[in-house]
Design a protein around this motif. Structure first.
Motif, short mmCIF file in Angstrom:
data_model
loop_
_atom_site.label_atom_id
_atom_site.label_comp_id
_atom_site.label_asym_id
_atom_site.label_seq_id
_atom_site.Cartn_x
_atom_site.Cartn_y
_atom_site.Cartn_z
N TRP A 188 45.35 34.97 40.85
CA TRP A 188 46.71 34.60 41.22
C TRP A 188 47.58 34.47 39.97
N SER A 189 47.05 33.82 38.92
CA SER A 189 47.80 33.65 37.68
C SER A 189 48.13 35.00 37.05
N ALA A 190 47.17 35.91 37.07
CA ALA A 190 47.40 37.23 36.48
C ALA A 190 48.42 38.04 37.28
N LEU A 191 48.34 37.95 38.61
CA LEU A 191 49.27 38.72 39.44
C LEU A 191 50.70 38.17 39.37
N THR A 192 50.86 36.88 39.11
CA THR A 192 52.20 36.29 39.04
C THR A 192 52.73 36.22 37.62
N LEU A 226 22.87 34.44 49.42
CA LEU A 226 23.40 35.36 48.41
C LEU A 226 24.91 35.61 48.54
N ALA A 227 25.53 35.19 49.63
CA ALA A 227 26.95 35.48 49.84
C ALA A 227 27.84 34.94 48.72
N PRO A 228 27.65 33.70 48.22
CA PRO A 228 28.51 33.25 47.11
C PRO A 228 28.39 34.13 45.87
N MET A 229 27.19 34.61 45.59
CA MET A 229 26.99 35.47 44.42
C MET A 229 27.80 36.76 44.55
N TRP A 230 27.69 37.42 45.71
CA TRP A 230 28.41 38.68 45.88
C TRP A 230 29.92 38.45 45.88
N ALA A 231 30.37 37.33 46.44
CA ALA A 231 31.81 37.05 46.45
C ALA A 231 32.34 36.86 45.04
N THR A 232 31.64 36.08 44.22
CA THR A 232 32.13 35.83 42.87
C THR A 232 32.03 37.07 41.99
N ILE A 233 31.00 37.90 42.20
CA ILE A 233 30.91 39.14 41.42
C ILE A 233 32.08 40.07 41.77
N ALA A 234 32.40 40.18 43.05
CA ALA A 234 33.53 41.03 43.47
C ALA A 234 34.84 40.52 42.90
N LEU A 235 35.04 39.20 42.94
CA LEU A 235 36.28 38.63 42.41
C LEU A 235 36.37 38.79 40.90
N GLN A 236 35.26 38.63 40.20
CA GLN A 236 35.27 38.83 38.75
C GLN A 236 35.59 40.28 38.39
N ALA A 237 35.04 41.22 39.16
CA ALA A 237 35.33 42.64 38.92
C ALA A 237 36.81 42.92 39.15
N LEU A 238 37.37 42.36 40.22
CA LEU A 238 38.80 42.53 40.50
C LEU A 238 39.63 41.94 39.37
N VAL A 252 38.82 41.61 36.22
CA VAL A 252 38.72 42.49 35.04
C VAL A 252 39.68 43.68 35.19
N ILE A 253 39.74 44.24 36.39
CA ILE A 253 40.65 45.38 36.62
C ILE A 253 42.10 44.96 36.43
N ILE A 254 42.46 43.79 36.96
CA ILE A 254 43.83 43.30 36.84
C ILE A 254 44.18 43.03 35.38
N ILE A 255 43.27 42.40 34.65
CA ILE A 255 43.54 42.10 33.24
C ILE A 255 43.65 43.38 32.43
#
Length: 198
Positions: free
Chosen positions: A68-72, A164-176, A178-181
Motif C-alpha cells: 500500500w505504501s509503495a502504491l501510494t 501452508l496457506a500463510p506461507m504461500w500468501a506471504t511469498i506471493a505478497l513478497q513477490a508482488l 518486489v515487482i512494485i519496487i
C-alpha cells in the motif's frame, strides 16, 4: 590398557569396534557399538488441531502495508524533493542534504520489525497452548518475519497435516512487492535522468 577385573563391556583394546566384552578373564569375540540415545521424534498434534491463528495471518499479510505504501508513493514529489536538496558546484561536484523522510522511514521500519517479533512470540505461544510439539521457534522472526512464517508453516504442516496457506500468501505478497519496487525504481531512474542535465 590395563585389563579390567569385572566382566562387562569396555572400549575395544584393538580399536576394531566401539566396545568389546571382557568376561572377567579374557577378551571375547563379542563386540558392539556404543549406545547412543535415539533421535528425538516430534509427536504429531492431537487429531483435529488447527495450526491457524490470527497471529500468523497478521505476519503473513504484513507485506500489504508495504505494498500500500509503495502504491501510494508520489514518485514525482519525492524526486522533486530530492533534486531540490541536491546542489551542483561549478566544478561538477554534487552536494546536498538527505530528504527529511529518511529518519521517519527508518523509525517505522524498526517499529515494524519489533512488532513482527512480538507477533511471532504470540503465535508460538498459541501453538504450544494447542499442544503442538516443538513449534518453529519465534526467535527466527529476529532475522525476518518471512523466515518465521515459512519455517512455522512447514513445521505446522508436519505436526498437523495442514498450515501452508500463510506461507504461500506471504511469498506471493513478497513477490508482488518486489515487482512494485522494481517498477518504482525504474520510474525514479528515468525521471532522474530526464531531470538532471548531463
Amino acid at each position: 590398557m590395563t585389563r579390567p577385573t569385572q566382566a562387562g563391556w569396555y572400549p575395544d583394546p584393538n580399536g576394531e569396534a566401539a566396545e568389546r566384552w571382557w568376561d572377567g578373564e579374557e577378551w571375547s569375540e563379542k563386540t558392539r557399538h556404543r549406545y547412543t540415545a535415539p533421535a528425538y521424534e516430534p509427536q504429531p498434534a492431537p487429531a483435529g488441531t488447527s495450526p491457524t491463528t490470527i497471529w500468523i495471518w497478521l505476519l503473513a499479510l504484513a507485506p500489504l502495508i508495504s505494498i500500500w505504501s509503495a502504491l501510494t508513493l508520489d514518485v514525482e514529489a519525492l524526486l522533486a524533493q530530492t533534486l531540490a536538496a541536491v546542489e551542483v558546484d561549478p566544478d561538477g561536484t554534487v552536494t546536498g542534504r538527505a530528504p527529511v523522510t529518511a529518519p521517519a522511514a527508518n523509525a517505522l521500519g524498526l517499529v515494524g520489525w519489533i512488532a513482527g517479533i512480538g507477533i511471532a512470540l504470540l503465535d508460538w505461544r498459541a501453538l504450544r497452548a494447542r499442544q503442538i510439539d516443538r513449534p518453529f521457534h519465534w526467535a527466527w522472526a529476529i532475522l525476518w518475519s518471512l523466515v518465521y512464517v515459512i519455517g512455522r508453516s512447514i513445521v505446522a504442516r508436519r505436526r498437523t497435516g495442514t498450515g501452508l496457506a500463510p506461507m504461500w500468501a506471504t511469498i506471493a505478497l513478497q513477490a508482488l512487492l518486489v515487482i512494485i519496487i522494481f517498477s518504482i525504481s525504474v520510474q525514479i531512474v528515468n525521471a532522474t535522468l530526464s531531470a538532471v542535465p548531463l
